[in-house]
Design a protein around this motif. Sequence first.
Motif, PDB file in Angstrom:
ATOM      1  N   GLU A  79       0.819  -1.210   0.000  1.00 28.73           N
ATOM      2  CA  GLU A  79       0.000   0.000   0.000  1.00 28.73           C
ATOM      3  C   GLU A  79       0.855   1.263   0.000  1.00 28.73           C
ATOM      4  N   SER A  89       3.723   1.602  -1.324  1.00 30.41           N
ATOM      5  CA  SER A  89       4.456   1.744  -2.594  1.00 30.41           C
ATOM      6  C   SER A  89       3.603   1.198  -3.731  1.00 30.41           C
ATOM      7  N   ALA A  90       2.307   1.533  -3.685  1.00 32.34           N
ATOM      8  CA  ALA A  90       1.346   0.943  -4.624  1.00 32.34           C
ATOM      9  C   ALA A  90       1.705   1.197  -6.083  1.00 32.34           C
ATOM     10  N   THR A  91       2.154   2.407  -6.400  1.00 31.49           N
ATOM     11  CA  THR A  91       2.472   2.736  -7.795  1.00 31.49           C
ATOM     12  C   THR A  91       3.646   1.911  -8.298  1.00 31.49           C
ATOM     13  N   ILE A  92       4.692   1.830  -7.484  1.00 30.25           N
ATOM     14  CA  ILE A  92       5.871   1.049  -7.878  1.00 30.25           C
ATOM     15  C   ILE A  92       5.509  -0.425  -7.994  1.00 30.25           C
ATOM     16  N   TRP A  93       4.737  -0.918  -7.016  1.00 28.60           N
ATOM     17  CA  TRP A  93       4.329  -2.324  -7.029  1.00 28.60           C
ATOM     18  C   TRP A  93       3.571  -2.651  -8.315  1.00 28.60           C
ATOM     19  N   LYS A  94       2.642  -1.780  -8.686  1.00 26.12           N
ATOM     20  CA  LYS A  94       1.852  -2.044  -9.890  1.00 26.12           C
ATOM     21  C   LYS A  94       2.706  -1.966 -11.147  1.00 26.12           C
ATOM     22  N   ASP A  95       3.703  -1.077 -11.142  1.00 24.82           N
ATOM     23  CA  ASP A  95       4.598  -1.008 -12.300  1.00 24.82           C
ATOM     24  C   ASP A  95       5.265  -2.357 -12.547  1.00 24.82           C
ATOM     25  N   GLN A 149       2.143  -5.355 -12.992  1.00 24.26           N
ATOM     26  CA  GLN A 149       1.333  -5.167 -14.187  1.00 24.26           C
ATOM     27  C   GLN A 149       2.200  -5.069 -15.449  1.00 24.26           C
ATOM     28  N   HIS A 150       3.510  -5.288 -15.288  1.00 24.12           N
ATOM     29  CA  HIS A 150       4.405  -5.251 -16.441  1.00 24.12           C
ATOM     30  C   HIS A 150       4.022  -6.360 -17.424  1.00 24.12           C
TER      31      HIS A 150
END
Length: 461
Positions: free
Chosen positions: A337, A339-345, A348-349
């Motif tokens: 939560e 680092s949600a943006t980094i995690w999704k990057d 979701q790659h």
Amino acid sequence: MQPPVLTIAGSDPSGGAGIQADLKTFAAHGCYGMSVLTALTAQNTTGVQEVFPITSSFVEQQIDSVLDDIEVRAIKTGMLYDSDTIRAVVRALKKHFTSTGFPPLVCDPVCVSTSGHTLLHPDAVETLVSELFPLTTLITPNKSEAELLLSYSKNASAYPEIKSLESMVGATQDLLSLGPQAVLIKGGHVVVNIADLDKFSTQHPDVLIVRDGLFDENMEILQVGKTPSISEQIIVVDMLREHEGSISIFARPHIATKSTHGTGCTLSAAIASELAQAQCLVEAVRTATVYTHRGIEGAPGIGRGNGPLNHLHPLKRVLIPSKSACNPYPFTRLLIEESATIWKDFVQHKFVKLLGQGILPKQCFTYFIKQDYLYLKYYARAYGLLAAKSTSFPEIASATRIILDILKESGAHRTFAAQFGISLEDLENAEEGLATAAYGGYLLTTGLEGNTLRPTPGCVT
């Protein structure tokens, strides 16, 4: 300054709902809470045993006493009990405010308690709609309350039951015609999953969808046992429609719990608190839904029935939340939560998604295996530098153990690579990719420039 916020509602001696919940919620949001009692109740987590209404004249006198002296920034109404009380509230508010000078007014149209006890006389619903709703900034009915109120709309027969996102759209539109500036239908009892939300989002691209605590594909790390896939998991969806027609949806995970006593009171009080601090309506609702959700998540487990929320959770900052049935991996979830943006990057790659679906081209996977093998060399060399810079045998031993573990991993890597026809010679002679060289170089540079006591900035130890 603490913005003064007034609640006009009934009491709950067990502390989970009514003015007790409202005042705790106001305090948790940094507001100065004030209360006008409309009724006394004998209730606890198992139900409401008795209701003793306050006379309407005394309700009005209480409101006059507060408003004669204090400039309120927002008002919230809860249990109003009967028509006389509603009229007294409306009369008092109109006495103190002009039509253009009303502070934000949030009306939680409390009709029935969680345990099923009637808290608003049936003949008072029409008074609520015709006299109070036109003064309100927002009404916050739950599913059953919304269905009851819809019977007073012009399209009473159009939406007999709210059971989907589409029916919520129509219901909010009809409820808006009853006079409030905005409508928030609480969807805790409307069965919706993430797939339904995704489909709705595709069909209604103009609708703002706010996902708090929800994860898309490749978030199975937070699932427990044989739980449904991410898309099939049940979620809670609240729908807001404003007077100009814009719709916002606030979605969050469903929590399987009995600790829901006073959730409606809490949510509406939280919204009023945010509006008192000049938040726009959408942001006020978003913040309030997150606050209420976390209150349920951290419920104290009090009582034998439907327990109360933890209203004061923002006042006790905990670095890592406690493990619970609805949050079995709190530390992992916290990391994601935060680092949600980094995690999704990452998750979701395209590479990860194709790999997860089993359709990644073989040449892409073999390239990855070779690059990962080369990375292990950099990793071992970096710990070699750590060992070289260490000044004690325990530190040297610690770095050496990690190097030995990496060597074991490299052996497992060679065995795995062989299954895909990749020989040791192929691994050793593979050309480094740009990303491998850049990250490997970063590790070695950090190892050369840093020391064991003061890591180089940006280096995670």
